[in-house]
Scaffold this motif. Structure first.
Motif, short mmCIF file in Angstrom:
data_model
loop_
_atom_site.label_atom_id
_atom_site.label_comp_id
_atom_site.label_asym_id
_atom_site.label_seq_id
_atom_site.Cartn_x
_atom_site.Cartn_y
_atom_site.Cartn_z
N GLN A 13 35.35 12.97 11.23
CA GLN A 13 36.72 12.71 10.78
C GLN A 13 37.75 13.58 11.51
O GLN A 13 37.43 14.31 12.45
CB GLN A 13 36.83 12.91 9.26
CG GLN A 13 35.89 12.03 8.44
CD GLN A 13 36.05 12.25 6.94
OE1 GLN A 13 37.12 12.60 6.45
NE2 GLN A 13 34.97 12.03 6.19
N THR B 90 28.54 1.08 10.06
CA THR B 90 29.08 1.49 8.78
C THR B 90 28.07 1.28 7.66
O THR B 90 28.02 2.04 6.70
CB THR B 90 30.35 0.69 8.47
OG1 THR B 90 30.06 -0.71 8.62
CG2 THR B 90 31.48 1.06 9.40
N THR C 60 31.38 5.36 15.04
CA THR C 60 31.42 5.38 13.58
C THR C 60 31.08 6.77 13.06
O THR C 60 31.69 7.26 12.11
CB THR C 60 30.45 4.34 13.00
OG1 THR C 60 30.86 3.04 13.43
CG2 THR C 60 30.42 4.38 11.49
N ASP D 77 34.46 15.45 3.59
CA ASP D 77 34.62 14.62 2.39
C ASP D 77 35.46 15.29 1.32
O ASP D 77 36.05 14.60 0.46
CB ASP D 77 33.24 14.30 1.80
CG ASP D 77 32.41 13.43 2.71
OD1 ASP D 77 32.94 12.99 3.76
OD2 ASP D 77 31.23 13.17 2.40
N LYS E 198 34.18 8.92 13.52
CA LYS E 198 35.30 8.51 12.69
C LYS E 198 35.05 8.75 11.21
O LYS E 198 35.93 9.24 10.48
CB LYS E 198 35.61 7.04 12.93
CG LYS E 198 36.79 6.51 12.14
CD LYS E 198 37.06 5.05 12.46
CE LYS E 198 38.25 4.52 11.67
NZ LYS E 198 38.53 3.09 11.97
N GLN E 199 33.83 8.41 10.73
CA GLN E 199 33.58 8.45 9.30
C GLN E 199 32.96 9.75 8.80
O GLN E 199 33.17 10.13 7.66
CB GLN E 199 32.68 7.27 8.89
CG GLN E 199 33.34 5.92 9.09
CD GLN E 199 32.62 4.81 8.37
OE1 GLN E 199 31.66 5.05 7.64
NE2 GLN E 199 33.05 3.59 8.58
N LYS F 243 25.89 4.09 4.49
CA LYS F 243 25.92 3.96 3.04
C LYS F 243 24.66 4.54 2.42
O LYS F 243 23.59 4.56 3.00
CB LYS F 243 26.04 2.48 2.66
CG LYS F 243 27.40 1.88 3.05
CD LYS F 243 27.46 0.41 2.67
CE LYS F 243 28.82 -0.19 3.02
NZ LYS F 243 28.89 -1.62 2.69
#
Length: 510
Positions: free
Chosen positions: A316, A4, A309, A254, A312-313, A8
């Motif tokens: 999505q 995660t 990750t 997003d 999932k992130q 960033k």
């Protein structure tokens, strides 16, 4: 470093988010009875046999018909240009053809068109995906409407391929105008006809009022379709938000919720059979000194990326990480046979050192996926010492580089032409074609054996062994299942299907 944290700082969707919050609401073209579509993947050739893009397949299903039709709800095979079929023997399929069908130029459809289509593509070296029909030996006319399709070998998935990737072309028209002219304005027998092709930026369709009444596709409710092909996701989204498009897909997740906040728009999601992957140049097509020719390097990269990750992130919407290089529902897709690579950067660094690269190395990642996805992979690799320069290109340019053998690593996806059998996935990349970057003869043999047996258990055995070797050697890294995002006008009735084929001929205005 946790996965995660590596995500960033990428500014994911920042520009698009701002656009979504400040955009002018869209106004659909219901009054003009024109569905305006915008997508990014420009089709280099609208003849379905000369491109391998998903958008090309989508266009083909609106404008061409094949012998049979696969129901999008049940996947059952139904009559289309053929009214019935039967196996004469293990390698001969006989079809009774539908009478009274017209092509868009008004010429009648007969057995001659089937024989011409199949026999001509079998001898044409320019077709884009020969693995789609390599199982076919040819076609022969029995009479004006009965026709036989000959198979080179037993091939259980034959009807799936005939439904999904083998549309029929009109012999008389194509021979009259010539192949080049036909490719610029092809004629099919589907519910829509192509009326304009402007380079790789604009394609117009019009409802074919002569379409036969008994087709399971039905007569389209919407008269016109206007397809605008753009270069990037930002432009695509702005077309929707600015009122210049009624339908887009595969925008960054997003902005999903923000699209739904626009009163005139709706965002939708649906998982598809498409699988994202990273392919490695294990065969050394880009040079024998390429670090990716070493198994431990490929395995190191597989451990270096936090795919859970990522799915999932970034992807999505319920995206999954497949263990094997195929979609889980496909026949022969044995995830249990695959070697597993969990996120373990320490193990990745250890393998790199054992391979002779304790300080990592420089390489190139050639890709057409969303830039933020590439950026995430780049960050994961950098964390273990690998500096991957990203070459962000359009789909056609990436395909060209891959075929030329100039991609050390390429990140892309494969939708199997929506065929629910691994014979539509593994052979394309691993049986010696220009897309093969492994050149593993044992894998090639196993895949070919899996595609030529009538015994389901035997087929599974061959495919499982191939999947084990592919994963053990880390020729590919399966990244994620794709979850298609759709942005549409709220005045449009549109239903997404799991086979990733938008069926505009089933859409209507509210």
């Amino acid at each position: 470093m946790r996965g995660t944290q590596l995500l960033k700082g990428l500014g994911l969707g920042g520009l698009l988010l701002a656009a979504a919050l400040t955009a002018t609401p869209a106004h659909a073209q219901k009054a003009a009875d024109t569905l305006r579509i915008t997508w990014r993947d420009a089709i280099p050739n609208v003849n379905p046999y000369y491109n391998q893009l998903r958008t090309g397949l989508v266009l083909a299903h609106q404008t061409f018909d094949g012998l049979v039709y696969r129901d999008p709800e049940t996947f059952a095979i139904k009559p289309l240009l053929a009214t019935s079929w039967k196996y004469i023997d293990d390698t001969t399929l006989e079809f009774q053809l539908r009478k009274g069908v017209k092509f868009h130029d008004g010429s009648p459809f007969t057995a001659d068109d089937v024989v011409y289509t199949f026999n001509s593509i079998l001898t044409d070296k320019q077709v884009s995906v020969p693995s789609n029909f390599i199982w076919m030996a040819g076609a022969e006319k029995v009479d004006e409407y009965p026709v036989r399709v000959k198979l080179k070998r037993v091939f259980p998935a034959a009807l799936e391929y005939l439904a999904m990737v083998l549309p029929i072309m009109p012999q008389a028209y194509r021979e009259k105008v010539g192949h080049d002219a036909y490719d610029k304005k092809p004629v099919g027998a589907g519910p829509y006809m192509i009326t304009k092709v402007d380079g790789v930026s604009q394609i117009n369709l019009e409802r074919f009022d002569g379409y036969y009444a008994d087709s399971p596709k039905g007569r389209p409710a919407i008269k016109n379709i206007s397809i605008h092909e753009v270069a990037d996701a930002t432009t695509e989204l702005n077309e929707l938000l600015g009122g210049r498009a009624d339908w887009i897909w595969n925008f960054t997740p997003d902005v999903f919720d923000n699209i739904n906040r626009v009163p005139t728009l709706q965002a939708m999601r649906a998982e598809s059979m498409r699988v994202g992957y990273i392919q490695f140049d294990a065969a050394g097509r880009t040079g024998k000194d390429n670090p990716l020719t070493k198994q431990k390097v490929r395995q190191a990269i597989s451990y270096a990326i936090d795919r859970q990750t990522f799915a999932k992130q970034l992807v999505q919407g319920g995206s999954r990480v497949p263990d094997a290089l195929c979609f889980p529902t496909q026949f022969g897709c044995d995830g249990a046979a695959a070697v597993k690579y969990d996120y373990d950067p320490a193990k990745a660094k250890k393998l790199l050192a054992e391979a002779g690269y304790p300080n990592g190395f420089d390489t190139e990642l050639v890709s057409y996926v969303l830039p933020q996805w590439n950026g995430a992979v780049q960050n994961y690799l950098k964390a273990v010492g690998i500096n991957a320069r990203i070459s962000q290109l359009q789909v056609g340019a990436v395909v060209k580089r891959n075929l030329e053998g100039t991609s050390p690593m390429n990140m892309g996806s494969w939708g199997s032409y929506s065929i629910n059998d691994v014979s539509a996935f593994l052979p394309f990349f691993l049986t010696g074609s220009a897309s093969d970057y492994s050149h593993d003869e044992k894998v090639k043999t196993l895949i070919e054996q899996g595609g030529s047996s009538t015994n389901p258990d035997e087929r599974r055995k061959f495919y499982s062994e191939a999947i084990h070797i592919i994963s053990e050697q880390a020729y590919f890294l399966p990244m994620n299942t794709y979850v298609n995002t759709y942005g549409i006008s709220r005045t449009l009735n549109f239903k997404p299907y799991p086979d990733e084929l938008p069926r505009f001929y089933l859409s209507s205005w509210k």
